[in-house]
Write a protein that holds these residues in place. Structure first.
Motif, PDB file in Angstrom:
ATOM      1  N   LEU A 123     -16.534 -14.017   4.718  1.00 32.67           N
ATOM      2  CA  LEU A 123     -16.491 -12.561   4.689  1.00 32.67           C
ATOM      3  C   LEU A 123     -15.684 -11.987   5.851  1.00 32.67           C
ATOM      4  O   LEU A 123     -15.228 -10.850   5.790  1.00 32.67           O
ATOM      5  CB  LEU A 123     -17.926 -12.012   4.721  1.00 32.67           C
ATOM      6  N   ASP A 124     -15.477 -12.773   6.889  1.00 36.97           N
ATOM      7  CA  ASP A 124     -14.781 -12.265   8.069  1.00 36.97           C
ATOM      8  C   ASP A 124     -13.344 -11.838   7.760  1.00 36.97           C
ATOM      9  O   ASP A 124     -12.908 -10.787   8.245  1.00 36.97           O
ATOM     10  CB  ASP A 124     -14.794 -13.296   9.197  1.00 36.97           C
ATOM     11  N   ALA A 125     -12.610 -12.590   6.977  1.00 40.61           N
ATOM     12  CA  ALA A 125     -11.200 -12.244   6.692  1.00 40.61           C
ATOM     13  C   ALA A 125     -11.072 -10.908   5.952  1.00 40.61           C
ATOM     14  O   ALA A 125     -10.265 -10.062   6.357  1.00 40.61           O
ATOM     15  CB  ALA A 125     -10.513 -13.370   5.930  1.00 40.61           C
ATOM     16  N   PRO A 126     -11.843 -10.659   4.888  1.00 38.54           N
ATOM     17  CA  PRO A 126     -11.740  -9.343   4.253  1.00 38.54           C
ATOM     18  C   PRO A 126     -12.138  -8.198   5.187  1.00 38.54           C
ATOM     19  O   PRO A 126     -11.504  -7.141   5.181  1.00 38.54           O
ATOM     20  CB  PRO A 126     -12.700  -9.423   3.058  1.00 38.54           C
ATOM     21  N   LEU A 127     -13.165  -8.395   6.010  1.00 42.16           N
ATOM     22  CA  LEU A 127     -13.555  -7.348   6.954  1.00 42.16           C
ATOM     23  C   LEU A 127     -12.484  -7.157   8.023  1.00 42.16           C
ATOM     24  O   LEU A 127     -12.231  -6.030   8.457  1.00 42.16           O
ATOM     25  CB  LEU A 127     -14.908  -7.669   7.589  1.00 42.16           C
ATOM     26  N   ALA A 128     -11.828  -8.246   8.431  1.00 45.31           N
ATOM     27  CA  ALA A 128     -10.732  -8.138   9.404  1.00 45.31           C
ATOM     28  C   ALA A 128      -9.581  -7.337   8.808  1.00 45.31           C
ATOM     29  O   ALA A 128      -8.934  -6.556   9.511  1.00 45.31           O
ATOM     30  CB  ALA A 128     -10.261  -9.529   9.833  1.00 45.31           C
ATOM     31  N   ALA A 129      -9.329  -7.497   7.508  1.00 51.03           N
ATOM     32  CA  ALA A 129      -8.279  -6.719   6.850  1.00 51.03           C
ATOM     33  C   ALA A 129      -8.603  -5.226   6.887  1.00 51.03           C
ATOM     34  O   ALA A 129      -7.723  -4.395   7.123  1.00 51.03           O
ATOM     35  CB  ALA A 129      -8.081  -7.196   5.414  1.00 51.03           C
ATOM     36  N   VAL A 130      -9.869  -4.874   6.697  1.00 49.61           N
ATOM     37  CA  VAL A 130     -10.277  -3.470   6.772  1.00 49.61           C
ATOM     38  C   VAL A 130     -10.117  -2.964   8.203  1.00 49.61           C
ATOM     39  O   VAL A 130      -9.622  -1.851   8.431  1.00 49.61           O
ATOM     40  CB  VAL A 130     -11.726  -3.284   6.270  1.00 49.61           C
ATOM     41  N   ARG A 131     -10.504  -3.780   9.198  1.00 51.64           N
ATOM     42  CA  ARG A 131     -10.331  -3.375  10.599  1.00 51.64           C
ATOM     43  C   ARG A 131      -8.854  -3.173  10.917  1.00 51.64           C
ATOM     44  O   ARG A 131      -8.478  -2.198  11.589  1.00 51.64           O
ATOM     45  CB  ARG A 131     -10.947  -4.416  11.539  1.00 51.64           C
ATOM     46  N   ASP A 132      -7.995  -4.070  10.435  1.00 50.76           N
ATOM     47  CA  ASP A 132      -6.549  -3.934  10.657  1.00 50.76           C
ATOM     48  C   ASP A 132      -6.013  -2.657  10.009  1.00 50.76           C
ATOM     49  O   ASP A 132      -5.202  -1.945  10.593  1.00 50.76           O
ATOM     50  CB  ASP A 132      -5.793  -5.149  10.108  1.00 50.76           C
ATOM     51  N   TRP A 133      -6.468  -2.386   8.792  1.00 50.77           N
ATOM     52  CA  TRP A 133      -6.039  -1.164   8.105  1.00 50.77           C
ATOM     53  C   TRP A 133      -6.438   0.060   8.921  1.00 50.77           C
ATOM     54  O   TRP A 133      -5.657   0.996   9.086  1.00 50.77           O
ATOM     55  CB  TRP A 133      -6.645  -1.109   6.704  1.00 50.77           C
ATOM     56  N   ALA A 134      -7.656   0.043   9.447  1.00 52.78           N
ATOM     57  CA  ALA A 134      -8.139   1.167  10.249  1.00 52.78           C
ATOM     58  C   ALA A 134      -7.288   1.346  11.508  1.00 52.78           C
ATOM     59  O   ALA A 134      -6.938   2.480  11.868  1.00 52.78           O
ATOM     60  CB  ALA A 134      -9.608   0.958  10.624  1.00 52.78           C
ATOM     61  N   GLU A 135      -6.937   0.262  12.169  1.00 48.79           N
ATOM     62  CA  GLU A 135      -6.091   0.343  13.362  1.00 48.79           C
ATOM     63  C   GLU A 135      -4.745   0.989  13.029  1.00 48.79           C
ATOM     64  O   GLU A 135      -4.214   1.768  13.809  1.00 48.79           O
ATOM     65  CB  GLU A 135      -5.850  -1.053  13.954  1.00 48.79           C
ATOM     66  N   THR A 136      -4.237   0.697  11.862  1.00 49.93           N
ATOM     67  CA  THR A 136      -2.945   1.228  11.440  1.00 49.93           C
ATOM     68  C   THR A 136      -3.028   2.683  10.997  1.00 49.93           C
ATOM     69  O   THR A 136      -2.130   3.475  11.270  1.00 49.93           O
ATOM     70  CB  THR A 136      -2.370   0.363  10.289  1.00 49.93           C
ATOM     71  N   HIS A 137      -4.105   3.056  10.319  1.00 47.24           N
ATOM     72  CA  HIS A 137      -4.141   4.345   9.630  1.00 47.24           C
ATOM     73  C   HIS A 137      -5.150   5.372  10.149  1.00 47.24           C
ATOM     74  O   HIS A 137      -5.118   6.528   9.706  1.00 47.24           O
ATOM     75  CB  HIS A 137      -4.394   4.119   8.133  1.00 47.24           C
ATOM     76  N   MET A 138      -6.034   5.003  11.060  1.00 45.56           N
ATOM     77  CA  MET A 138      -7.075   5.948  11.469  1.00 45.56           C
ATOM     78  C   MET A 138      -6.503   7.188  12.135  1.00 45.56           C
ATOM     79  O   MET A 138      -7.041   8.292  11.953  1.00 45.56           O
ATOM     80  CB  MET A 138      -8.087   5.250  12.379  1.00 45.56           C
TER      81      MET A 138
END
Length: 128
Positions: free
Chosen positions: A98-113
């Protein structure tokens, strides 16, 4: 014969696997706990250390979060029979996946927040 399983990707169906998973893991605390435990994997992390590494979480919320992750088979719990008991947690293989999909969400947030914050500010509904 009609299948009782929801159509793939039908998040409007309460039985949709994606919806059911998001109901379980869709909190910031779950994401943080998985991240901390993934960084330590395959080693265990004690309850107090998890709490220290997750600023702002209460003891009750951490306990509730870990209980849910353990119930779902994502985390293993081990208690040392000493006084006071030492409680250790580690991700299972399923939890680690589950860590990789959650890391993708964290990365998206870093880019778009920042864009989301600007949109909120522009609409007068800024949130933290």
């Amino acid at each position: 014969m009609t299948s009782l399983r929801p159509a793939k990707g039908d998040v409007f169906d309460p039985d949709c696997p994606a919806r059911r998973l998001l109901d379980r893991i869709g909190t910031k605390w779950t994401s943080m706990a998985v991240k901390v435990l993934a960084e330590a994997y395959p080693h265990e992390v004690r309850f107090a250390e998890l709490r220290r590494r997750m600023p702002g979480i209460s003891q009750k919320m951490l306990s509730t979060t870990l209980h849910g992750l353990t119930r779902d088979g994502l985390v293993e719990r081990r208690v040392e029979p000493v006084v006071p008991p030492r409680v250790h947690y580690r991700l299972t293989e399923l939890g680690l996946s589950l860590d990789a999909p959650l890391a993708a969400v964290r990365d998206w947030a870093e880019t778009h927040m920042a864009e989301i914050d600007r949109a909120n500010a522009a609409s007068g509904t800024a949130e933290k």
